[in-house]
Design an enzyme around this catalytic site. Structure first.
Site, mmCIF file in Angstrom:
data_model
loop_
_atom_site.group_PDB
_atom_site.id
_atom_site.type_symbol
_atom_site.label_atom_id
_atom_site.label_comp_id
_atom_site.label_asym_id
_atom_site.label_seq_id
_atom_site.Cartn_x
_atom_site.Cartn_y
_atom_site.Cartn_z
ATOM 1 N N TYR A 30 0.835 -1.210 0.000
ATOM 2 C CA TYR A 30 0.000 0.000 0.000
ATOM 3 C C TYR A 30 0.878 1.272 0.000
ATOM 4 C CZ TYR A 30 -3.963 2.938 1.641
ATOM 5 O OH TYR A 30 -4.946 3.884 1.793
ATOM 6 N N ILE A 84 -9.076 7.951 8.380
ATOM 7 C CA ILE A 84 -10.441 8.424 8.124
ATOM 8 C C ILE A 84 -11.408 7.293 8.481
ATOM 9 C CG2 ILE A 84 -12.007 9.427 6.404
ATOM 10 C CD1 ILE A 84 -9.465 11.149 6.826
HETATM 11 N N1 LIG Z 1 -9.908 5.411 5.212
HETATM 12 C C1 LIG Z 1 -8.697 5.864 5.412
HETATM 13 O O1 LIG Z 1 -8.246 6.036 6.550
HETATM 14 C C2 LIG Z 1 -7.808 6.231 4.261
HETATM 15 C C3 LIG Z 1 -6.578 6.856 4.533
HETATM 16 C C4 LIG Z 1 -5.757 7.205 3.490
HETATM 17 C C5 LIG Z 1 -6.132 6.953 2.185
HETATM 18 N N2 LIG Z 1 -7.329 6.345 1.930
HETATM 19 C C6 LIG Z 1 -7.665 6.088 0.541
HETATM 20 O O2 LIG Z 1 -8.909 6.681 0.240
HETATM 21 C C7 LIG Z 1 -9.569 5.940 -0.785
HETATM 22 C C8 LIG Z 1 -10.968 5.544 -0.336
HETATM 23 O O3 LIG Z 1 -10.848 4.745 0.829
HETATM 24 P P1 LIG Z 1 -12.071 4.419 1.801
HETATM 25 O O4 LIG Z 1 -11.545 4.518 3.167
HETATM 26 O O5 LIG Z 1 -13.263 5.188 1.415
HETATM 27 O O6 LIG Z 1 -12.239 2.845 1.477
HETATM 28 P P2 LIG Z 1 -13.528 1.932 1.361
HETATM 29 O O7 LIG Z 1 -13.014 0.542 1.460
HETATM 30 O O8 LIG Z 1 -14.571 2.380 2.308
HETATM 31 O O9 LIG Z 1 -14.039 2.225 -0.125
HETATM 32 C C9 LIG Z 1 -13.283 1.879 -1.257
HETATM 33 C C10 LIG Z 1 -14.200 1.795 -2.464
HETATM 34 O O10 LIG Z 1 -13.402 1.412 -3.589
HETATM 35 C C11 LIG Z 1 -14.081 0.390 -4.303
HETATM 36 N N3 LIG Z 1 -13.144 -0.442 -5.042
HETATM 37 C C12 LIG Z 1 -12.276 -1.351 -4.553
HETATM 38 N N4 LIG Z 1 -11.631 -1.954 -5.553
HETATM 39 C C13 LIG Z 1 -12.088 -1.426 -6.704
HETATM 40 C C14 LIG Z 1 -11.812 -1.662 -8.070
HETATM 41 N N5 LIG Z 1 -10.927 -2.588 -8.453
HETATM 42 N N6 LIG Z 1 -12.474 -0.932 -8.996
HETATM 43 C C15 LIG Z 1 -13.392 -0.013 -8.617
HETATM 44 N N7 LIG Z 1 -13.705 0.247 -7.338
HETATM 45 C C16 LIG Z 1 -13.067 -0.454 -6.389
HETATM 46 C C17 LIG Z 1 -14.811 -0.400 -3.225
HETATM 47 O O11 LIG Z 1 -15.881 -1.192 -3.757
HETATM 48 C C18 LIG Z 1 -15.294 0.720 -2.311
HETATM 49 O O12 LIG Z 1 -16.545 1.237 -2.734
HETATM 50 C C19 LIG Z 1 -8.656 4.746 -1.079
HETATM 51 O O13 LIG Z 1 -7.818 5.035 -2.161
HETATM 52 C C20 LIG Z 1 -7.828 4.629 0.178
HETATM 53 O O14 LIG Z 1 -6.617 3.991 -0.040
HETATM 54 C C21 LIG Z 1 -8.173 5.968 2.933
#
Ligand SMILES: NC(=O)c1ccc[n+]([C@@H]2O[C@H](COP(=O)([O-])OP(=O)(O)OC[C@H]3O[C@@H](n4cnc5c(N)ncnc54)[C@H](O)[C@@H]3O)[C@@H](O)[C@H]2O)c1
Length: 247
Positions: free
Chosen positions: A154, A187
């Site tokens: 990641y 988040i």
């Molecule tokens: N939540 C956190 O703390 C956090 C921190 C830093 C970065 N992020 C980044 O933010 C973004 C969103 O994360 P989140 O926390 O909302 O995650 P989440 O798991 O709640 O949502 C991720 C979404 O991406 C979709 N997804 C997964 N694989 C996919 C694919 N191959 N094609 C299309 N869609 C796909 C899933 O179905 C889901 O709807 C991500 O890139 C994550 O790495 C999240």
């Protein structure tokens, strides 16, 4: 208020969490939002809450780690809407393991969804945004790009996102295209819900805000970077982490 009126935005990973919040915000800003996710049922259910008519928030199934599928979906978008002004690359997954125990499947899955997907979507969009001389690309990275235990896959993908962002910003800035990244900290979404409580608390203790962030706090920064309010901001990675990341 409606600063994105007449703009077409595409958001990946839009079914839940940060992606759904980004859709909600760009929709409120006036954009037509094409929402992509691998989970179409969940996507439709979530987008219905934002736009009951489905006229200005359109749900399409797309696995962003599959280049052929991405190309087909973007062909469909260009055919139906004629343009893409804003691309938000948000889809992401985690497959955590210490590096010495990490399987090739865990490595490749995370690189494919978090980084290679951006190669596919940006290639589908950038030639056309260069022609129209307008484009806003926002790539979701992470504070983990600075390195995080159990997240070699990641962290590598999210650091790659920043390198890609800066390079695309340099290559396309003269064409009135901005490319920026956001590095969220912890988040509150499904992605972080299963982190063991003691690890989550450690993250919170290292965060001056003393709490996790909300998806809407990331979405508001996307809204800024997707609009002309940020017309002279290019190649940046903005940390949205309650102060977790400070130089
Ligand atoms: N939540 C956190 O703390 C956090 C921190 C830093 C970065 N992020 C980044 O933010 C973004 C969103 O994360 P989140 O926390 O909302 O995650 P989440 O798991 O709640 O949502 C991720 C979404 O991406 C979709 N997804 C997964 N694989 C996919 C694919 N191959 N094609 C299309 N869609 C796909 C899933 O179905 C889901 O709807 C991500 O890139 C994550 O790495 C999240």
């Amino acid at each position: 208020m409606e600063k994105l009126i007449n703009k077409v935005a595409v958001v990946t990973g839009a079914a839940q969490g940060i992606g759904a919040s980004i859709v909600e915000r760009l929709f409120a800003d006036g954009a037509t939002v094409v929402c992509l996710d691998v989970n179409l049922d969940k996507l439709k259910e979530s987008i219905l809450k934002i736009d009951k008519t489905g006229e200005r928030a359109i749900s399409l199934k797309c696995d962003v780690s599959n280049q052929e599928e991405v190309n087909q979906v973007f062909d469909q978008i260009y055919e139906k809407l004629g343009k893409v002004d804003i691309l938000v690359n948000n889809a992401g997954i985690v497959r955590d393991a210490f590096f010495h125990k990490m399987t090739p499947e865990q490595w490749h899955a995370v690189i494919n969804v978090n980084l290679n997907s951006m190669f596919y979507t940006c290639q589908a969009v950038i030639p056309k945004t260069r022609k129209q001389e307008y484009g806003k690309i926002v790539n979701i990275s992470s504070t983990s790009s600075w390195g995080n235990m159990g997240q070699a896959n990641y962290s590598a993908a999210k650091a790659g996102v920043i390198g890609l962002t800066r390079t695309l910003a340099k290559e396309n800035g003269a064409k009135n295209i901005t490319v920026n990244a956001i590095a969220p900290g912890q988040i509150d979404t499904d992605m972080t819900r299963n982190i063991p409580e003691n690890i989550k608390m450690m993250g919170i203790m290292l965060t001056p805000a003393g709490r996790m962030g909300n998806p809407s706090e990331v979405a508001s920064v996307v809204s800024f970077l997707a609009s002309d309010d940020s017309s002279f901001v290019n190649g940046e990675c903005i940390s949205v982490s309650g102060g977790f990341l400070m130089p």
